[in-house]
Design a protein around this motif. Structure first.
Motif, PDB file in Angstrom:
ATOM      1  N   LEU A  39       0.827  -1.209   0.000  1.00  0.00           N
ATOM      2  CA  LEU A  39       0.000   0.000   0.000  1.00  0.00           C
ATOM      3  C   LEU A  39       0.861   1.260   0.000  1.00  0.00           C
ATOM      4  O   LEU A  39       0.575   2.226  -0.725  1.00  0.00           O
ATOM      5  CB  LEU A  39      -0.940   0.011   1.204  1.00  0.00           C
ATOM      6  N   ILE A  40       1.930   1.248   0.798  1.00  0.00           N
ATOM      7  CA  ILE A  40       2.823   2.407   0.842  1.00  0.00           C
ATOM      8  C   ILE A  40       3.476   2.617  -0.521  1.00  0.00           C
ATOM      9  O   ILE A  40       3.556   3.747  -1.017  1.00  0.00           O
ATOM     10  CB  ILE A  40       3.878   2.230   1.956  1.00  0.00           C
ATOM     11  N   ALA A  41       3.937   1.543  -1.143  1.00  0.00           N
ATOM     12  CA  ALA A  41       4.564   1.662  -2.464  1.00  0.00           C
ATOM     13  C   ALA A  41       3.565   2.174  -3.499  1.00  0.00           C
ATOM     14  O   ALA A  41       3.911   3.006  -4.347  1.00  0.00           O
ATOM     15  CB  ALA A  41       5.135   0.309  -2.891  1.00  0.00           C
ATOM     16  N   MET A  42       2.331   1.703  -3.409  1.00  0.00           N
ATOM     17  CA  MET A  42       1.310   2.143  -4.349  1.00  0.00           C
ATOM     18  C   MET A  42       1.024   3.641  -4.191  1.00  0.00           C
ATOM     19  O   MET A  42       0.993   4.384  -5.175  1.00  0.00           O
ATOM     20  CB  MET A  42       0.027   1.342  -4.144  1.00  0.00           C
ATOM     21  N   PHE A  43       0.842   4.096  -2.950  1.00  0.00           N
ATOM     22  CA  PHE A  43       0.560   5.506  -2.725  1.00  0.00           C
ATOM     23  C   PHE A  43       1.766   6.380  -3.038  1.00  0.00           C
ATOM     24  O   PHE A  43       1.613   7.503  -3.513  1.00  0.00           O
ATOM     25  CB  PHE A  43       0.062   5.747  -1.302  1.00  0.00           C
ATOM     26  N   GLN A  44       2.969   5.875  -2.782  1.00  0.00           N
ATOM     27  CA  GLN A  44       4.159   6.638  -3.121  1.00  0.00           C
ATOM     28  C   GLN A  44       4.275   6.782  -4.639  1.00  0.00           C
ATOM     29  O   GLN A  44       4.614   7.853  -5.149  1.00  0.00           O
ATOM     30  CB  GLN A  44       5.402   5.973  -2.558  1.00  0.00           C
ATOM     31  N   GLY A  45       3.985   5.709  -5.365  1.00  0.00           N
ATOM     32  CA  GLY A  45       3.995   5.783  -6.822  1.00  0.00           C
ATOM     33  C   GLY A  45       2.953   6.760  -7.344  1.00  0.00           C
ATOM     34  O   GLY A  45       3.211   7.535  -8.274  1.00  0.00           O
ATOM     35  N   PHE A  49       3.689  10.185  -9.396  1.00  0.00           N
ATOM     36  CA  PHE A  49       2.990  10.485 -10.645  1.00  0.00           C
ATOM     37  C   PHE A  49       2.399  11.887 -10.617  1.00  0.00           C
ATOM     38  O   PHE A  49       2.560  12.665 -11.557  1.00  0.00           O
ATOM     39  CB  PHE A  49       1.903   9.430 -10.893  1.00  0.00           C
ATOM     40  N   LEU A  50       1.709  12.205  -9.525  1.00  0.00           N
ATOM     41  CA  LEU A  50       1.106  13.535  -9.418  1.00  0.00           C
ATOM     42  C   LEU A  50       2.174  14.628  -9.372  1.00  0.00           C
ATOM     43  O   LEU A  50       2.004  15.699  -9.962  1.00  0.00           O
ATOM     44  CB  LEU A  50       0.206  13.612  -8.184  1.00  0.00           C
ATOM     45  N   THR A  51       3.289  14.355  -8.692  1.00  0.00           N
ATOM     46  CA  THR A  51       4.381  15.327  -8.634  1.00  0.00           C
ATOM     47  C   THR A  51       4.947  15.580 -10.018  1.00  0.00           C
ATOM     48  O   THR A  51       5.208  16.722 -10.397  1.00  0.00           O
ATOM     49  CB  THR A  51       5.482  14.828  -7.687  1.00  0.00           C
TER      50      THR A  51
END
Length: 55
Positions: A39-45, A49-51
């Motif tokens: 979950l952390i990796a998914m949200f970090q990705g 992306f948004l950045t």
């Protein structure tokens, strides 16, 4: 899916989860760590992306 079947599957999953945590705590801890890391990796990705969209 009928409501009865959903309730039965939900309670079965809860019972299995309690059994798994009670009798295999090390395995349960590893599973929850792996889920948390995913979950952390998914949200970090998603954040990366948004950045990159904003720059």
């Amino acid at each position: 899916m009928p409501v009865f079947v959903k309730k039965l599957l939900t309670w079965g999953f809860v019972a299995f989860l309690i059994y798994f945590v009670a009798f295999r705590p090390d395995g349960a801890a590893q599973m929850f760590r792996a889920i948390g890391a995913a979950l952390i990796a998914m949200f970090q990705g998603f954040g990366d992306f948004l950045t990159s969209l904003m720059t």
